[in-house]
Design a protein around this motif. Structure first.
Motif, PDB file in Angstrom:
ATOM      1  N   ALA A 141      -4.769   4.304  12.133  1.00 47.80           N
ATOM      2  CA  ALA A 141      -6.409   4.412  11.166  1.00 47.80           C
ATOM      3  C   ALA A 141      -6.717   2.998  11.206  1.00 47.80           C
ATOM      4  O   ALA A 141      -6.658   2.729  10.161  1.00 47.80           O
ATOM      5  CB  ALA A 141      -6.362   5.062   9.639  1.00 47.80           C
ATOM      6  N   CYS A 142      -6.846   2.893  11.904  1.00 50.43           N
ATOM      7  CA  CYS A 142      -8.113   1.768  12.257  1.00 50.43           C
ATOM      8  C   CYS A 142      -9.239   1.474  12.201  1.00 50.43           C
ATOM      9  O   CYS A 142     -10.127   1.478  10.952  1.00 50.43           O
ATOM     10  CB  CYS A 142      -7.938   1.037  13.569  1.00 50.43           C
ATOM     11  SG  CYS A 142      -6.556  -0.159  13.818  1.00 50.43           S
ATOM     12  N   ALA A 143     -10.063   2.778  12.772  1.00 48.74           N
ATOM     13  CA  ALA A 143     -11.077   3.248  12.305  1.00 48.74           C
ATOM     14  C   ALA A 143     -11.473   3.682  10.711  1.00 48.74           C
ATOM     15  O   ALA A 143     -12.743   2.503  10.501  1.00 48.74           O
ATOM     16  CB  ALA A 143     -11.801   3.908  13.893  1.00 48.74           C
ATOM     17  N   PRO A 144     -10.868   4.167  10.490  1.00 46.04           N
ATOM     18  CA  PRO A 144     -11.397   5.087   8.918  1.00 46.04           C
ATOM     19  C   PRO A 144     -11.670   3.198   8.615  1.00 46.04           C
ATOM     20  O   PRO A 144     -12.245   3.640   7.341  1.00 46.04           O
ATOM     21  CB  PRO A 144     -10.851   5.845   9.454  1.00 46.04           C
ATOM     22  CG  PRO A 144      -9.801   6.891  10.014  1.00 46.04           C
ATOM     23  CD  PRO A 144      -9.984   5.173  10.784  1.00 46.04           C
ATOM     24  N   MET A 145     -10.189   2.299   8.735  1.00 41.52           N
ATOM     25  CA  MET A 145     -10.357   1.382   7.221  1.00 41.52           C
ATOM     26  C   MET A 145     -11.972   0.635   7.971  1.00 41.52           C
ATOM     27  O   MET A 145     -12.518  -0.204   6.740  1.00 41.52           O
ATOM     28  CB  MET A 145      -8.868   0.323   7.885  1.00 41.52           C
ATOM     29  CG  MET A 145      -8.787  -0.718   7.216  1.00 41.52           C
ATOM     30  SD  MET A 145      -7.410  -1.452   7.260  1.00 41.52           S
ATOM     31  CE  MET A 145      -8.430  -2.577   9.036  1.00 41.52           C
ATOM     32  N   LEU A 146     -11.748   0.516   9.046  1.00 36.60           N
ATOM     33  CA  LEU A 146     -13.047  -0.454   9.753  1.00 36.60           C
ATOM     34  C   LEU A 146     -14.392  -0.065   8.537  1.00 36.60           C
ATOM     35  O   LEU A 146     -15.345  -0.329   7.675  1.00 36.60           O
ATOM     36  CB  LEU A 146     -13.813  -0.800  10.789  1.00 36.60           C
ATOM     37  CG  LEU A 146     -14.423  -1.751  11.177  1.00 36.60           C
ATOM     38  CD1 LEU A 146     -14.256  -2.621  10.745  1.00 36.60           C
ATOM     39  CD2 LEU A 146     -14.287  -1.417  12.894  1.00 36.60           C
ATOM     40  N   LEU A 147     -14.264   1.948   9.369  1.00 37.64           N
ATOM     41  CA  LEU A 147     -15.284   2.068   8.565  1.00 37.64           C
ATOM     42  C   LEU A 147     -16.033   1.841   6.292  1.00 37.64           C
ATOM     43  O   LEU A 147     -17.030   2.303   6.280  1.00 37.64           O
ATOM     44  CB  LEU A 147     -15.422   3.804   8.499  1.00 37.64           C
ATOM     45  CG  LEU A 147     -16.837   4.647   7.895  1.00 37.64           C
ATOM     46  CD1 LEU A 147     -18.414   4.011   8.955  1.00 37.64           C
ATOM     47  CD2 LEU A 147     -16.966   5.875   8.507  1.00 37.64           C
ATOM     48  N   GLY A 148     -14.067   2.498   6.757  1.00 36.90           N
ATOM     49  CA  GLY A 148     -14.157   2.327   5.043  1.00 36.90           C
ATOM     50  C   GLY A 148     -15.652   0.456   4.478  1.00 36.90           C
ATOM     51  O   GLY A 148     -15.829   0.190   3.465  1.00 36.90           O
ATOM     52  N   ARG A 149     -14.561  -0.728   5.344  1.00 37.70           N
ATOM     53  CA  ARG A 149     -15.051  -1.779   5.322  1.00 37.70           C
ATOM     54  C   ARG A 149     -16.992  -1.588   5.343  1.00 37.70           C
ATOM     55  O   ARG A 149     -17.901  -2.487   4.498  1.00 37.70           O
ATOM     56  CB  ARG A 149     -14.339  -2.486   5.820  1.00 37.70           C
ATOM     57  CG  ARG A 149     -13.256  -3.610   5.859  1.00 37.70           C
ATOM     58  CD  ARG A 149     -13.081  -2.911   4.271  1.00 37.70           C
ATOM     59  NE  ARG A 149     -11.111  -3.332   4.299  1.00 37.70           N
ATOM     60  CZ  ARG A 149     -10.042  -2.652   3.300  1.00 37.70           C
ATOM     61  NH1 ARG A 149     -10.403  -1.206   3.042  1.00 37.70           N
ATOM     62  NH2 ARG A 149      -8.608  -3.912   3.823  1.00 37.70           N
ATOM     63  N   VAL A 150     -17.202  -1.043   6.395  1.00 35.05           N
ATOM     64  CA  VAL A 150     -18.648  -1.035   6.524  1.00 35.05           C
ATOM     65  C   VAL A 150     -19.100  -0.298   5.316  1.00 35.05           C
ATOM     66  O   VAL A 150     -19.971  -0.600   4.733  1.00 35.05           O
ATOM     67  CB  VAL A 150     -19.221  -0.108   7.656  1.00 35.05           C
ATOM     68  CG1 VAL A 150     -20.618  -0.220   7.632  1.00 35.05           C
ATOM     69  CG2 VAL A 150     -18.725  -0.980   8.856  1.00 35.05           C
ATOM     70  N   LEU A 151     -18.781   0.915   4.569  1.00 37.31           N
ATOM     71  CA  LEU A 151     -19.492   1.136   3.739  1.00 37.31           C
ATOM     72  C   LEU A 151     -19.221   0.492   2.589  1.00 37.31           C
ATOM     73  O   LEU A 151     -19.940  -0.020   1.509  1.00 37.31           O
ATOM     74  CB  LEU A 151     -18.486   2.205   3.096  1.00 37.31           C
ATOM     75  CG  LEU A 151     -18.843   4.039   3.802  1.00 37.31           C
ATOM     76  CD1 LEU A 151     -18.026   4.839   3.114  1.00 37.31           C
ATOM     77  CD2 LEU A 151     -20.284   4.514   3.389  1.00 37.31           C
ATOM     78  N   LEU A 152     -18.128  -0.380   2.121  1.00 35.43           N
ATOM     79  CA  LEU A 152     -18.230  -2.140   1.068  1.00 35.43           C
ATOM     80  C   LEU A 152     -19.126  -1.982   0.484  1.00 35.43           C
ATOM     81  O   LEU A 152     -20.120  -2.879   0.586  1.00 35.43           O
ATOM     82  CB  LEU A 152     -16.938  -2.513   1.249  1.00 35.43           C
ATOM     83  CG  LEU A 152     -15.685  -1.774   0.937  1.00 35.43           C
ATOM     84  CD1 LEU A 152     -14.706  -2.452   0.646  1.00 35.43           C
ATOM     85  CD2 LEU A 152     -15.866  -1.544  -0.841  1.00 35.43           C
ATOM     86  N   GLU A 153     -19.679  -2.928   2.614  1.00 34.64           N
ATOM     87  CA  GLU A 153     -20.536  -3.419   2.931  1.00 34.64           C
ATOM     88  C   GLU A 153     -22.222  -2.586   2.623  1.00 34.64           C
ATOM     89  O   GLU A 153     -23.551  -3.240   1.874  1.00 34.64           O
ATOM     90  CB  GLU A 153     -21.081  -3.915   4.428  1.00 34.64           C
ATOM     91  CG  GLU A 153     -22.020  -5.314   4.151  1.00 34.64           C
ATOM     92  CD  GLU A 153     -21.902  -6.234   4.179  1.00 34.64           C
ATOM     93  OE1 GLU A 153     -22.735  -7.869   4.337  1.00 34.64           O
ATOM     94  OE2 GLU A 153     -20.769  -6.862   3.642  1.00 34.64           O
ATOM     95  N   ALA A 154     -22.455  -1.434   2.729  1.00 33.60           N
ATOM     96  CA  ALA A 154     -23.744  -0.747   2.192  1.00 33.60           C
ATOM     97  C   ALA A 154     -23.313  -0.506   0.649  1.00 33.60           C
ATOM     98  O   ALA A 154     -24.580  -0.603  -0.121  1.00 33.60           O
ATOM     99  CB  ALA A 154     -23.417   0.349   3.059  1.00 33.60           C
ATOM    100  N   LEU A 155     -22.318  -0.035  -0.008  1.00 31.73           N
ATOM    101  CA  LEU A 155     -22.506  -0.091  -1.331  1.00 31.73           C
ATOM    102  C   LEU A 155     -22.414  -1.771  -2.018  1.00 31.73           C
ATOM    103  O   LEU A 155     -23.822  -1.470  -2.998  1.00 31.73           O
ATOM    104  CB  LEU A 155     -21.256   0.431  -1.857  1.00 31.73           C
ATOM    105  CG  LEU A 155     -20.824   0.020  -3.228  1.00 31.73           C
ATOM    106  CD1 LEU A 155     -21.725   1.540  -4.168  1.00 31.73           C
ATOM    107  CD2 LEU A 155     -19.549  -0.319  -3.982  1.00 31.73           C
ATOM    108  N   CYS A 156     -22.829  -3.082  -1.119  1.00 32.23           N
ATOM    109  CA  CYS A 156     -22.923  -4.046  -2.194  1.00 32.23           C
ATOM    110  C   CYS A 156     -24.609  -4.106  -1.355  1.00 32.23           C
ATOM    111  O   CYS A 156     -25.096  -4.973  -2.488  1.00 32.23           O
ATOM    112  CB  CYS A 156     -22.731  -5.304  -1.152  1.00 32.23           C
ATOM    113  SG  CYS A 156     -20.774  -5.676  -1.638  1.00 32.23           S
TER     114      CYS A 156
END
Length: 277
Positions: free
Chosen positions: A237-252
């Motif tokens: 699940a590399c892509a879902p994990m990275l998308l989660g980090r991208v979402l964190l950036e958008a959250l910030c």
């Protein structure tokens, strides 16, 4: 749009009204995109957990005379590339498949609109419940761990059972307006039911899933797809994990005091000697 086999299948399926069984077949084909042009209808039915006639009806729903016509079309638009995977062992093939999944994710992120919208929805929700069960529990935990550094009230929902609905109710009573869900195969029935319950309670559901045709799609207000690798005994699940980090950036980006909170944490961590340099 990426020219990967999975992306070509997504384009083929878009715009068609598919039944739940047909969406299951589409989901299976996207996950096995490289193999799809070479699967018999019986093999595809077994992989998707449906009947062979269901595969035939699926092909007809896409506008083909039958499954053989669909398979011929897939072979025409996805020509084989001999000598590529054959030179790699199974571990290398798994890595290459994940690299392809990440390339596809990069293509999807060329339009940042959905992720930016998700970031604003999540930032505005106080508290912010984050759901992930079974295979997706680690994704939900990782997101929640970092999100708590910038968001004032993150509530991790990583255990099922009868208390799950109670915890969703508690979040709604406390003022939650959105729920983030990580949903990975195999998809627990409990997750689908929890999303149904959350939406009925008035929450906007943002979901990170392995496919736009995942079972959770019909119960999500905003679905962000990120494919998983299926070449090993257990999905990667590399892509879902990275998308989660991208979402964190958008959250910030949606939290004006995010940087100040991070700096405050760093000061406190230094004073406590929390990390070894």
């Amino acid at each position: 749009m990426s020219d990967s086999p999975a992306a070509r299948l997504q384009v083929l399926f878009e715009g068609h009204r598919l039944t739940p069984t047909q969406r299951r077949i589409a989901h299976c084909m996207v996950r096995r995109a490289a193999d799809a042009p070479f699967l018999s209808s019986v093999e595809l039915a077994e992989l998707a957990g449906v009947s062979q006639p269901s595969v035939t009806r699926f092909a007809v729903a896409l506008g083909f005379d039958g499954y053989p016509a669909l398979r011929r079309h897939l072979r025409e638009v996805t020509p084989a590339e001999p000598g590529t995977e054959a030179d790699l062992n199974e571990y290398q093939q798994a890595v290459e498949a994940e690299i392809e999944n990440l390339r596809h994710l990069a293509e999807l992120l060329a339009d940042p609109g959905p992720v930016e919208r998700a970031g604003h929805l999540l930032a505005a929700s106080r508290p912010l419940p984050v759901l992930g069960l079974r295979a997706a529990a680690s994704q939900a935990y990782g997101f929640s761990y970092f999100a708590a550094k910038v968001h004032p009230d993150v509530r991790l929902l990583d255990e099922g059972g009868t208390m799950l609905a109670d915890r969703i109710d508690a979040a709604v009573r406390a003022g939650a307006t959105a729920l983030l869900c990580f949903a990975l195969p195999r998809h627990p029935r409990e997750v689908v039911e929890a999303l149904e319950y959350a939406r009925a309670a008035g929450l906007t559901v943002v979901t990170v899933a392995d496919s736009a045709f995942a079972p959770v799609a019909a119960h999500s207000d905003l679905l962000l797809p990120a494919a998983v690798g299926t070449g090993l005994a257990f999905d990667t699940a590399c892509a879902p994990m990275l998308l989660g980090r991208v979402l964190l950036e958008a959250l910030c980006d949606g939290l004006p005091d995010a940087q100040a909170r991070l700096e405050e944490f760093d000061v406190g961590a230094a004073e406590r000697g929390l990390f070894v340099e």
